[in-house]
Every structure is written in C-alpha cells, then in structure tokens.
Design a protein around this motif. Structure first.
Motif, PDB file in Angstrom:
ATOM      1  N   UNK A  19     112.991   4.889 -59.453  1.00 37.31           N
ATOM      2  CA  UNK A  19     113.514   4.301 -58.213  1.00 37.31           C
ATOM      3  C   UNK A  19     114.373   5.302 -57.451  1.00 37.31           C
ATOM      4  N   UNK A  20     115.169   6.081 -58.164  1.00 33.09           N
ATOM      5  CA  UNK A  20     115.980   7.109 -57.506  1.00 33.09           C
ATOM      6  C   UNK A  20     115.119   8.125 -56.783  1.00 33.09           C
ATOM      7  N   UNK A  21     114.024   8.534 -57.419  1.00 32.19           N
ATOM      8  CA  UNK A  21     113.108   9.482 -56.769  1.00 32.19           C
ATOM      9  C   UNK A  21     112.471   8.855 -55.524  1.00 32.19           C
ATOM     10  N   UNK A  22     112.121   7.566 -55.620  1.00 31.57           N
ATOM     11  CA  UNK A  22     111.528   6.886 -54.465  1.00 31.57           C
ATOM     12  C   UNK A  22     112.517   6.841 -53.297  1.00 31.57           C
ATOM     13  N   UNK A  23     113.748   6.468 -53.597  1.00 29.18           N
ATOM     14  CA  UNK A  23     114.769   6.387 -52.538  1.00 29.18           C
ATOM     15  C   UNK A  23     114.997   7.752 -51.908  1.00 29.18           C
ATOM     16  N   UNK A  24     115.098   8.789 -52.735  1.00 33.23           N
ATOM     17  CA  UNK A  24     115.323  10.139 -52.216  1.00 33.23           C
ATOM     18  C   UNK A  24     114.146  10.642 -51.377  1.00 33.23           C
TER      19      UNK A  24
ATOM     20  N   UNK B 235     102.281   6.309 -52.352  1.00 33.17           N
ATOM     21  CA  UNK B 235     103.074   7.371 -52.982  1.00 33.17           C
ATOM     22  C   UNK B 235     103.487   6.939 -54.386  1.00 33.17           C
ATOM     23  N   UNK B 236     103.427   7.874 -55.324  1.00 27.00           N
ATOM     24  CA  UNK B 236     103.828   7.608 -56.706  1.00 27.00           C
ATOM     25  C   UNK B 236     105.087   8.409 -57.010  1.00 27.00           C
ATOM     26  N   UNK B 237     106.059   7.727 -57.612  1.00 31.54           N
ATOM     27  CA  UNK B 237     107.321   8.341 -58.019  1.00 31.54           C
ATOM     28  C   UNK B 237     107.510   8.026 -59.493  1.00 31.54           C
ATOM     29  N   UNK B 238     107.798   9.031 -60.284  1.00 30.38           N
ATOM     30  CA  UNK B 238     107.919   8.852 -61.731  1.00 30.38           C
ATOM     31  C   UNK B 238     109.315   9.188 -62.205  1.00 30.38           C
ATOM     32  N   UNK B 239     109.648   8.682 -63.383  1.00 33.84           N
ATOM     33  CA  UNK B 239     110.940   8.978 -63.975  1.00 33.84           C
ATOM     34  C   UNK B 239     110.911   8.772 -65.477  1.00 33.84           C
ATOM     35  N   UNK B 240     111.894   9.366 -66.156  1.00 35.65           N
ATOM     36  CA  UNK B 240     112.020   9.239 -67.607  1.00 35.65           C
ATOM     37  C   UNK B 240     113.416   8.741 -67.936  1.00 35.65           C
ATOM     38  N   UNK B 241     113.578   8.280 -69.180  1.00 42.64           N
ATOM     39  CA  UNK B 241     114.919   7.915 -69.610  1.00 42.64           C
ATOM     40  C   UNK B 241     115.714   9.179 -69.906  1.00 42.64           C
ATOM     41  N   UNK B 242     117.006   9.108 -69.627  1.00 46.54           N
ATOM     42  CA  UNK B 242     117.901  10.244 -69.816  1.00 46.54           C
ATOM     43  C   UNK B 242     119.149   9.721 -70.514  1.00 46.54           C
ATOM     44  N   UNK B 243     119.345  10.163 -71.755  1.00 50.25           N
ATOM     45  CA  UNK B 243     120.479   9.713 -72.549  1.00 50.25           C
ATOM     46  C   UNK B 243     121.612  10.730 -72.480  1.00 50.25           C
TER      47      UNK B 243
END
Length: 131
Positions: A59-64, A36-44
């Motif tokens: 990591x948050x997407x993976x945990x969820x 499984x692939x989980x992606x994320x971006x930086x959020x300022x």
C-alpha cells in the motif's frame, strides 16, 4: 492481466522479506483499477511488534506511485498456504479496495483460491456511520 502476474509480484516481494526473527517471509501485491501492480514484503525489527506487514508495504508503494483504488490483492507465504491478511491489514486495505475487489490466496506455486475481499472483512471501521 492474469492472476499469474500479481502472484509473481507477490512471490518476488516475499523473496526480499526481512524476517530474521520470525523466519516467516510474506509477500503481497496489489493491482489498481488502472492495472498497475505494487508489491511489498514484511519487514521486521528487533522490537518485534514494531515491524510491518507485506500488505502495508505494498500500500505504501501504491500511495507513493500516485494512489488509486485496489481491485486485486495477492498474498503468499513460504510456510503457510492460503495465508490471509491480518486484521490490521484488512482494515488498511479496506480504505482503498473497490467494492468488488478480489483477494487471491496463494501457495508457492500460484493462486489457490480467490474470494471477494468483502467476505473476509465485511464490517470495516468507518468514520462515516451508515456508509
């Protein structure tokens, strides 16, 4: 599974980054042992140090999605080829990586270099001495 799919996920996430202050979009993708692939971006945000990194979002997407162990990580930034996860993200990732996890350093065209995660963060903080 190829490195192209994890790179594509990281680049797609980078394109969604919310980086109005630094103008430095970053994307990350992690692959679990199950594929499984989980992606994320930086959020300022306006309180500049209070944003979060792309790796943290992934990591948050993976945990969820149910968690797992990370076998591969890809990181891409539009303005810096071969960007490395920051120290905080290396610690966060260390809690979830397999012993042989790979870190893919990317430019805008794909994976440029692959290194063992253990070489970029050999001594993670651990509450269990000797482990």
């Amino acid at each position: 599974m190829t490195t192209n799919d994890i790179f594509t996920a990281a680049k797609g996430a980078m394109e969604r980054a919310y980086a109005p202050y630094s103008r430095f979009p970053v994307g990350a993708a992690i692959r679990t042992e199950t594929g499984a692939i989980h992606a994320g971006c930086n959020i300022e945000n306006a309180s500049y140090p209070e944003g979060w990194c792309a790796e943290t979002t992934a990591l948050g997407h993976m945990i969820m999605a149910g968690g797992g162990r990370v076998s591969e990580i890809a990181v891409v930034a539009e303005k810096m080829p071969k960007i490395m996860p920051c120290g905080g993200c290396r610690q966060r990732l260390s809690e979830f990586v397999t012993s042989n996890a790979k870190l893919h350093l990317c430019d805008m065209n794909g994976v440029v270099e692959t290194v063992p995660f253990s070489t970029v963060f050999p001594h993670a903080f651990d509450l269990e001495p000797g482990t």
